[in-house]
Write a protein that holds these residues in place. Structure first.
Motif, PDB file in Angstrom:
ATOM      1  N   GLU A 144       0.838  -1.193   0.000  1.00 50.78           N
ATOM      2  CA  GLU A 144       0.000   0.000   0.000  1.00 50.78           C
ATOM      3  C   GLU A 144       0.876   1.248   0.000  1.00 50.78           C
ATOM      4  O   GLU A 144       1.809   1.376   0.800  1.00 50.78           O
ATOM      5  CB  GLU A 144      -0.903  -0.003   1.233  1.00 50.78           C
ATOM      6  CG  GLU A 144      -1.765   1.245   1.362  1.00 50.78           C
ATOM      7  CD  GLU A 144      -2.576   1.267   2.637  1.00 50.78           C
ATOM      8  OE1 GLU A 144      -2.988   2.373   3.057  1.00 50.78           O
ATOM      9  OE2 GLU A 144      -2.802   0.184   3.225  1.00 50.78           O
ATOM     10  N   ILE A 145       0.580   2.163  -0.902  1.00 51.26           N
ATOM     11  CA  ILE A 145       1.400   3.370  -1.063  1.00 51.26           C
ATOM     12  C   ILE A 145       0.923   4.469  -0.112  1.00 51.26           C
ATOM     13  O   ILE A 145      -0.269   4.760  -0.026  1.00 51.26           O
ATOM     14  CB  ILE A 145       1.354   3.874  -2.518  1.00 51.26           C
ATOM     15  CG1 ILE A 145       1.881   2.787  -3.476  1.00 51.26           C
ATOM     16  CG2 ILE A 145       2.159   5.155  -2.667  1.00 51.26           C
ATOM     17  CD1 ILE A 145       3.323   2.394  -3.230  1.00 51.26           C
ATOM     18  N   VAL A 146       1.891   5.063   0.574  1.00 50.92           N
ATOM     19  CA  VAL A 146       1.613   6.185   1.474  1.00 50.92           C
ATOM     20  C   VAL A 146       2.317   7.414   0.929  1.00 50.92           C
ATOM     21  O   VAL A 146       3.520   7.382   0.649  1.00 50.92           O
ATOM     22  CB  VAL A 146       2.091   5.888   2.900  1.00 50.92           C
ATOM     23  CG1 VAL A 146       1.829   7.088   3.814  1.00 50.92           C
ATOM     24  CG2 VAL A 146       1.416   4.637   3.448  1.00 50.92           C
ATOM     25  N   ASP A 147       1.571   8.504   0.771  1.00 55.28           N
ATOM     26  CA  ASP A 147       2.104   9.734   0.199  1.00 55.28           C
ATOM     27  C   ASP A 147       2.641  10.640   1.297  1.00 55.28           C
ATOM     28  O   ASP A 147       1.953  10.939   2.264  1.00 55.28           O
ATOM     29  CB  ASP A 147       1.004  10.463  -0.584  1.00 55.28           C
ATOM     30  CG  ASP A 147       1.563  11.509  -1.534  1.00 55.28           C
ATOM     31  OD1 ASP A 147       2.518  12.215  -1.140  1.00 55.28           O
ATOM     32  OD2 ASP A 147       1.059  11.617  -2.669  1.00 55.28           O
ATOM     33  N   ARG A 148       3.863  11.085   1.118  1.00 55.33           N
ATOM     34  CA  ARG A 148       4.496  11.967   2.092  1.00 55.33           C
ATOM     35  C   ARG A 148       3.768  13.296   2.220  1.00 55.33           C
ATOM     36  O   ARG A 148       3.761  13.916   3.288  1.00 55.33           O
ATOM     37  CB  ARG A 148       5.955  12.201   1.676  1.00 55.33           C
ATOM     38  CG  ARG A 148       6.818  12.929   2.678  1.00 55.33           C
ATOM     39  CD  ARG A 148       8.274  12.884   2.237  1.00 55.33           C
ATOM     40  NE  ARG A 148       8.444  13.406   0.902  1.00 55.33           N
ATOM     41  CZ  ARG A 148       9.493  13.168   0.118  1.00 55.33           C
ATOM     42  NH1 ARG A 148      10.465  12.382   0.551  1.00 55.33           N
ATOM     43  NH2 ARG A 148       9.589  13.687  -1.090  1.00 55.33           N
TER      44      ARG A 148
ATOM     45  N   LEU B 209       5.871   5.966  -0.727  1.00 58.62           N
ATOM     46  CA  LEU B 209       6.529   4.674  -0.563  1.00 58.62           C
ATOM     47  C   LEU B 209       5.526   3.659  -0.028  1.00 58.62           C
ATOM     48  O   LEU B 209       4.560   4.023   0.651  1.00 58.62           O
ATOM     49  CB  LEU B 209       7.697   4.782   0.419  1.00 58.62           C
ATOM     50  CG  LEU B 209       8.933   5.561  -0.041  1.00 58.62           C
ATOM     51  CD1 LEU B 209       9.901   5.747   1.129  1.00 58.62           C
ATOM     52  CD2 LEU B 209       9.628   4.842  -1.197  1.00 58.62           C
ATOM     53  N   PRO B 210       5.762   2.372  -0.307  1.00 59.03           N
ATOM     54  CA  PRO B 210       4.885   1.336   0.252  1.00 59.03           C
ATOM     55  C   PRO B 210       5.137   1.136   1.746  1.00 59.03           C
ATOM     56  O   PRO B 210       6.212   1.455   2.267  1.00 59.03           O
ATOM     57  CB  PRO B 210       5.255   0.086  -0.553  1.00 59.03           C
ATOM     58  CG  PRO B 210       6.639   0.328  -1.024  1.00 59.03           C
ATOM     59  CD  PRO B 210       6.753   1.809  -1.246  1.00 59.03           C
ATOM     60  N   VAL B 211       4.146   0.582   2.415  1.00 64.11           N
ATOM     61  CA  VAL B 211       4.205   0.365   3.856  1.00 64.11           C
ATOM     62  C   VAL B 211       5.447  -0.429   4.253  1.00 64.11           C
ATOM     63  O   VAL B 211       6.134  -0.089   5.238  1.00 64.11           O
ATOM     64  CB  VAL B 211       2.927  -0.353   4.330  1.00 64.11           C
ATOM     65  CG1 VAL B 211       3.110  -0.955   5.706  1.00 64.11           C
ATOM     66  CG2 VAL B 211       1.745   0.617   4.320  1.00 64.11           C
TER      67      VAL B 211
ATOM     68  N   LEU C  70      12.673   1.832   6.616  1.00 63.41           N
ATOM     69  CA  LEU C  70      13.226   3.145   6.953  1.00 63.41           C
ATOM     70  C   LEU C  70      13.100   3.434   8.446  1.00 63.41           C
ATOM     71  O   LEU C  70      14.010   3.993   9.062  1.00 63.41           O
ATOM     72  CB  LEU C  70      12.514   4.247   6.165  1.00 63.41           C
ATOM     73  CG  LEU C  70      12.998   4.556   4.754  1.00 63.41           C
ATOM     74  CD1 LEU C  70      12.145   5.655   4.142  1.00 63.41           C
ATOM     75  CD2 LEU C  70      14.467   4.966   4.753  1.00 63.41           C
ATOM     76  N   ALA C  71      11.974   3.061   9.032  1.00 65.07           N
ATOM     77  CA  ALA C  71      11.764   3.294  10.459  1.00 65.07           C
ATOM     78  C   ALA C  71      12.733   2.481  11.303  1.00 65.07           C
ATOM     79  O   ALA C  71      13.266   2.962  12.304  1.00 65.07           O
ATOM     80  CB  ALA C  71      10.329   2.966  10.836  1.00 65.07           C
TER      81      ALA C  71
ATOM     82  N   ALA D 158       8.779   8.406   8.178  1.00 68.16           N
ATOM     83  CA  ALA D 158       8.332   7.029   7.957  1.00 68.16           C
ATOM     84  C   ALA D 158       7.567   6.523   9.171  1.00 68.16           C
ATOM     85  O   ALA D 158       6.512   5.879   9.042  1.00 68.16           O
ATOM     86  CB  ALA D 158       9.529   6.125   7.663  1.00 68.16           C
ATOM     87  N   VAL D 159       8.076   6.815  10.371  1.00 66.09           N
ATOM     88  CA  VAL D 159       7.379   6.411  11.594  1.00 66.09           C
ATOM     89  C   VAL D 159       6.013   7.071  11.658  1.00 66.09           C
ATOM     90  O   VAL D 159       4.992   6.420  11.946  1.00 66.09           O
ATOM     91  CB  VAL D 159       8.210   6.776  12.833  1.00 66.09           C
ATOM     92  CG1 VAL D 159       7.403   6.533  14.109  1.00 66.09           C
ATOM     93  CG2 VAL D 159       9.508   5.975  12.867  1.00 66.09           C
ATOM     94  N   ASN D 160       5.963   8.372  11.393  1.00 66.83           N
ATOM     95  CA  ASN D 160       4.683   9.087  11.440  1.00 66.83           C
ATOM     96  C   ASN D 160       3.694   8.544  10.422  1.00 66.83           C
ATOM     97  O   ASN D 160       2.491   8.451  10.688  1.00 66.83           O
ATOM     98  CB  ASN D 160       4.904  10.573  11.200  1.00 66.83           C
ATOM     99  CG  ASN D 160       5.573  11.263  12.388  1.00 66.83           C
ATOM    100  OD1 ASN D 160       5.711  10.684  13.456  1.00 66.83           O
ATOM    101  ND2 ASN D 160       5.988  12.498  12.188  1.00 66.83           N
TER     102      ASN D 160
END
Length: 310
Positions: A105-109, A129-131, A137-138, A146-148
């Motif tokens: 799943e893609i998360v947009d910054r 980036l994907p989950v 990264l976290a 990335a954590v947020n």
């Protein structure tokens, strides 16, 4: 530096009763274990920190027996900064394993409140980036964005429920990372005790966190951690490639850093023994010498952990 702390003692047989260390009173009574299983240098280093006003908490246990070999104020809840990401990673891995979270799943910054003071993702061209990559990264760089992003995706309530299910009554992920903390924000990202942190890492490597698959996934992410500058500095491992060490070391760790806070938890396995550890130091970061004195204490513990495992 900060408020006084009890100074740890090595444990030989039943856990020793800790005695309060005061700046102007008696020194720590020595009850070191025999030979290389003692932690006398660590005791001296942590005693010096406590006498200078730092608040110190430590828990070290044999991985096979679970018996504590060094402990001090390990029940005291203190700030743990980026180490609070570990329960979040556990919840992410659990979601991936049970199918409620798509690793691709893609998360947009752009959808996040950006942290601009640290992290790698803010320097990357990829705006989304994907989950699964965010978890890497976290774990490897403690990337705050990335954590947020992961925390926004799974939600605070699920992480709190997971922490409770793990039996960590004194650990909490309080807030996301921020560039600055206002009066309405939680004063810390996360808090916890060294006892609970050490027990969590022991459970991870023993495949006892939720199930073997989740434990293995989180351990794999943590094994990629690049921050080997505190306790892990004494291992001699390559920060960028230490999953398959030529000398047979098993090592996973996670660090946390904030102004006046240094913390690390991990597992070190060698040919002689395996050991799980957690160390937190809260101090007044008044100068580089104050900070380096704290860092030196972490490295002294690392040397004695290596002696214990080898």
């Amino acid at each position: 530096m900060g408020s006084n702390s009890s100074v740890p003692e090595p444990v030989e047989g039943p856990p020793a009763t800790l005695r309060r260390s005061q700046r102007s009173s008696r020194r720590l009574p020595r009850r070191a274990a025999v030979g290389r299983r003692s932690f006398t240098a660590t005791l001296r280093a942590l005693e010096e920190l406590a006498d200078a006003g730092a608040q110190v908490s430590v828990h070290v246990a044999d991985l096979d027996t679970g018996e504590a070999v060094l402990r001090g104020d390990d029940h005291v809840t203190l700030p743990i900064a980026g180490l609070g990401v570990v329960p979040l990673l556990i919840e992410v891995a659990a979601g991936i394993e049970d199918g409620t979270l798509d690793p691709l799943e893609i998360v947009d910054r752009a959808d996040l409140d950006q942290v601009s003071t640290s992290g790698l993702w803010r320097h990357l061209r990829a705006p989304a980036l994907p989950v699964a990559d965010l978890a890497v990264l976290a774990a490897t760089a403690g990337d705050p964005n990335a954590v947020n992003a992961l925390l926004e995706r799974v939600g605070h309530e699920r992480v709190r429920a997971r922490i409770a299910a793990l039996g960590m009554s004194q650990t909490a992920l309080l807030d996301r990372f921020r560039d600055s903390r206002g009066p309405d924000d939680a004063p810390q990202v996360a808090v916890g005790t060294t006892r609970e942190l050490a027990e969590l890492f022991a459970a991870l490597v023993n495949s006892a966190v939720i199930d073997a698959a989740v434990s293995a996934q989180v351990s794999e992410w943590l094994s990629l951690n690049h921050d080997l500058s505190l306790v892990a500095a004494s291992t001699g491992l390559d920060p960028f490639a230490h999953e398959q060490d030529a000398h047979g070391l098993l090592f996973i760790n996670k660090t946390g850093r904030d102004r006046g806070v240094r913390v690390e938890a991990g597992v070190l396995g060698g040919p002689r023994a395996g050991v799980v550890y957690a160390l937190t130091a809260c101090f007044d970061d008044l100068s580089i010498s104050h900070r380096l004195r704290v860092h030196d204490a972490f490295r002294v513990l690392g040397v004695e952990l290596m002696e214990y495992a080898h």
